[in-house]
Design a protein around this motif. Structure first.
Motif, PDB file in Angstrom:
ATOM      1  N   UNK A  19       0.688   3.977  -8.676  1.00 42.53           N
ATOM      2  CA  UNK A  19      -0.020   5.387  -8.091  1.00 42.53           C
ATOM      3  C   UNK A  19       0.872   5.775  -6.625  1.00 42.53           C
ATOM      4  N   UNK A  20       1.025   4.672  -5.755  1.00 35.48           N
ATOM      5  CA  UNK A  20       1.587   4.866  -4.469  1.00 35.48           C
ATOM      6  C   UNK A  20       3.113   5.244  -4.603  1.00 35.48           C
ATOM      7  N   UNK A  21       3.831   4.396  -5.550  1.00 34.46           N
ATOM      8  CA  UNK A  21       4.950   5.035  -5.891  1.00 34.46           C
ATOM      9  C   UNK A  21       5.994   4.947  -4.560  1.00 34.46           C
ATOM     10  N   UNK A  22       5.686   3.926  -3.660  1.00 36.15           N
ATOM     11  CA  UNK A  22       6.639   3.890  -2.587  1.00 36.15           C
ATOM     12  C   UNK A  22       6.610   4.926  -1.521  1.00 36.15           C
ATOM     13  N   UNK A 183     -26.131   1.616   3.887  1.00 35.10           N
ATOM     14  CA  UNK A 183     -24.946   1.120   3.807  1.00 35.10           C
ATOM     15  C   UNK A 183     -24.829   0.041   2.797  1.00 35.10           C
ATOM     16  N   UNK A 184     -23.758   0.362   1.807  1.00 36.35           N
ATOM     17  CA  UNK A 184     -24.099  -0.711   0.876  1.00 36.35           C
ATOM     18  C   UNK A 184     -22.670  -0.687  -0.023  1.00 36.35           C
ATOM     19  N   UNK A 185     -22.526  -1.632  -0.843  1.00 33.57           N
ATOM     20  CA  UNK A 185     -21.337  -1.739  -1.764  1.00 33.57           C
ATOM     21  C   UNK A 185     -21.357  -0.740  -2.930  1.00 33.57           C
ATOM     22  N   UNK A 186     -20.220  -0.067  -3.259  1.00 30.92           N
ATOM     23  CA  UNK A 186     -20.174   0.799  -4.075  1.00 30.92           C
ATOM     24  C   UNK A 186     -18.963   0.076  -5.196  1.00 30.92           C
ATOM     25  N   UNK A 187     -19.079  -0.060  -6.407  1.00 27.76           N
ATOM     26  CA  UNK A 187     -18.219  -0.477  -7.350  1.00 27.76           C
ATOM     27  C   UNK A 187     -17.618   0.805  -8.017  1.00 27.76           C
ATOM     28  N   UNK A 188     -16.375   1.000  -7.948  1.00 25.80           N
ATOM     29  CA  UNK A 188     -15.560   2.162  -8.414  1.00 25.80           C
ATOM     30  C   UNK A 188     -14.475   1.834  -9.082  1.00 25.80           C
ATOM     31  N   UNK A 189     -14.414   2.467 -10.314  1.00 27.59           N
ATOM     32  CA  UNK A 189     -13.429   2.417 -11.169  1.00 27.59           C
ATOM     33  C   UNK A 189     -12.181   3.457 -11.158  1.00 27.59           C
ATOM     34  N   UNK A 190     -10.963   2.961 -10.733  1.00 23.85           N
ATOM     35  CA  UNK A 190      -9.886   4.117 -10.413  1.00 23.85           C
ATOM     36  C   UNK A 190      -9.036   4.279 -11.899  1.00 23.85           C
ATOM     37  N   UNK A 191      -8.377   5.118 -11.986  1.00 22.06           N
ATOM     38  CA  UNK A 191      -7.661   5.436 -13.163  1.00 22.06           C
ATOM     39  C   UNK A 191      -6.073   5.658 -12.840  1.00 22.06           C
ATOM     40  N   UNK A 192      -5.131   5.193 -13.787  1.00 20.91           N
ATOM     41  CA  UNK A 192      -3.909   5.573 -13.445  1.00 20.91           C
ATOM     42  C   UNK A 192      -3.769   7.161 -13.552  1.00 20.91           C
ATOM     43  N   UNK A 193      -2.455   7.698 -13.169  1.00 18.64           N
ATOM     44  CA  UNK A 193      -2.371   9.050 -13.481  1.00 18.64           C
ATOM     45  C   UNK A 193      -2.297   9.443 -15.132  1.00 18.64           C
TER      46      UNK A 193
END
Ligand SMILES: C[S@@+](CC[C@H](N)C(=O)[O-])C[C@H]1O[C@@H](n2cnc3c(N)ncnc32)[C@H](O)[C@@H]1O
Length: 257
Positions: A19-22, A183-193
């Motif tokens: 995702x960051x791709x350098x 103030x708490x923790x959230x679980x987040x699902x990321x996706x690829x492009x």
């Protein structure tokens, strides 16, 4: 070391690196990075700790601009990926937890950069204390987070319209936010492009702006600057980010010896 956070970044290291791709995502390149660079100032000849360096593109960038860089990341895979790239040989990369940097001497850095890391760190107070300890007197800390008041990896979300033909991205209708002080923790699902889910969800710790600022001052820092960077040009892709800030960047100075 928090094993859960370690496992998340280990599992997601390859997808994150793709995702960051350098070079960073468009959000990084066109909103965040120019602001961070301005706040860091002239890095030539300075010793810079890239705390939570990820796959290392910022370590490389600042090494190229004359800094003597040390990159630290909790993820062994991330550090292996840093070392696989043709990055500047002067950069030292270490696997380590920014909440416990015992392998780094007191007062050994002019600059600490902590870019988009503290919001994934449960022990962020320990991290700030370690940054204070490892910075020289008058040394600078620059850190960035997702803007807590519009935190899309926390209690906030855009309600979206249809795709804009100009940008290929959905326009924002309005932003929804509630429970800022929770103030708490959230679980987040990321996706690829390509739309495939990352192997594991990420933990994001939502905190208010005052929590961050108070933590800085109670760790011995003086707040020097706070920025809500805007897109650097009028690219229609950032229609939403021109209306509501995506990132928050803070700059602080180590006051005591
Ligand atoms: C969103 S990435 C940012 C990477 C890099 N700073 C950048 O801007 O590209 C967050 C990074 O923080 C690292 N990280 C999370 N918790 C950490 C900890 N306690 N100590 C060191 N690194 C940590 C993760 O492994 C990941 O590489």
């Amino acid at each position: 070391m928090d094993s859960r956070i370690f496992e998340q970044w280990e599992a997601n290291a390859e997808d994150y690196t793709t995702l960051v791709n350098g070079m960073g995502t468009p959000h990084h390149r066109k909103i965040l990075n120019p602001c961070v660079e301005r706040l860091l100032g002239d890095v030539r000849g300075k010793r810079l700790l890239d705390a939570g360096c990820g796959e290392g593109y910022l370590s490389q960038y600042y090494a190229k601009h004359g800094a003597d860089v040390v990159g630290v990341d909790i993820s062994e895979k991330m550090i292996a990926l840093c070392k696989q790239r043709p990055y500047d040989e002067s950069i030292e990369f270490f696997v380590g937890d920014i909440c416990s940097l015992d392998f780094i001497e007191n007062s050994s850095f002019d600059l600490v950069l902590c870019n988009l890391v503290l919001l994934n760190v449960p022990c962020f107070l320990d991290a700030l204390q370690e940054f204070f300890r490892t910075l020289k007197f008058k040394g600078l800390l620059v850190f960035s987070i997702i803007h807590p008041a519009f935190n899309v990896f926390g209690p906030g979300r855009w309600v979206l319209d249809e795709k804009s033909p100009d940008s290929g991205r959905r326009k924002g209708r309005y932003f929804v936010f509630d429970n800022y002080f929770d103030e708490k923790e959230y679980l987040i699902q990321w996706k690829t492009r390509a739309g495939t889910p990352f192997p594991k969800q990420f933990s994001f710790f939502h905190r208010s702006i005052s929590t961050y600022v108070k933590a800085l001052t109670s760790s011995g820092f003086r707040l020097l600057d706070l920025e809500e960077p805007r897109p650097v040009d009028d690219d229609p892709f950032f229609e939403r980010e021109r209306r509501i800030p995506f990132f928050l960047v803070l700059k602080a100075e180590k006051l005591e010896r």
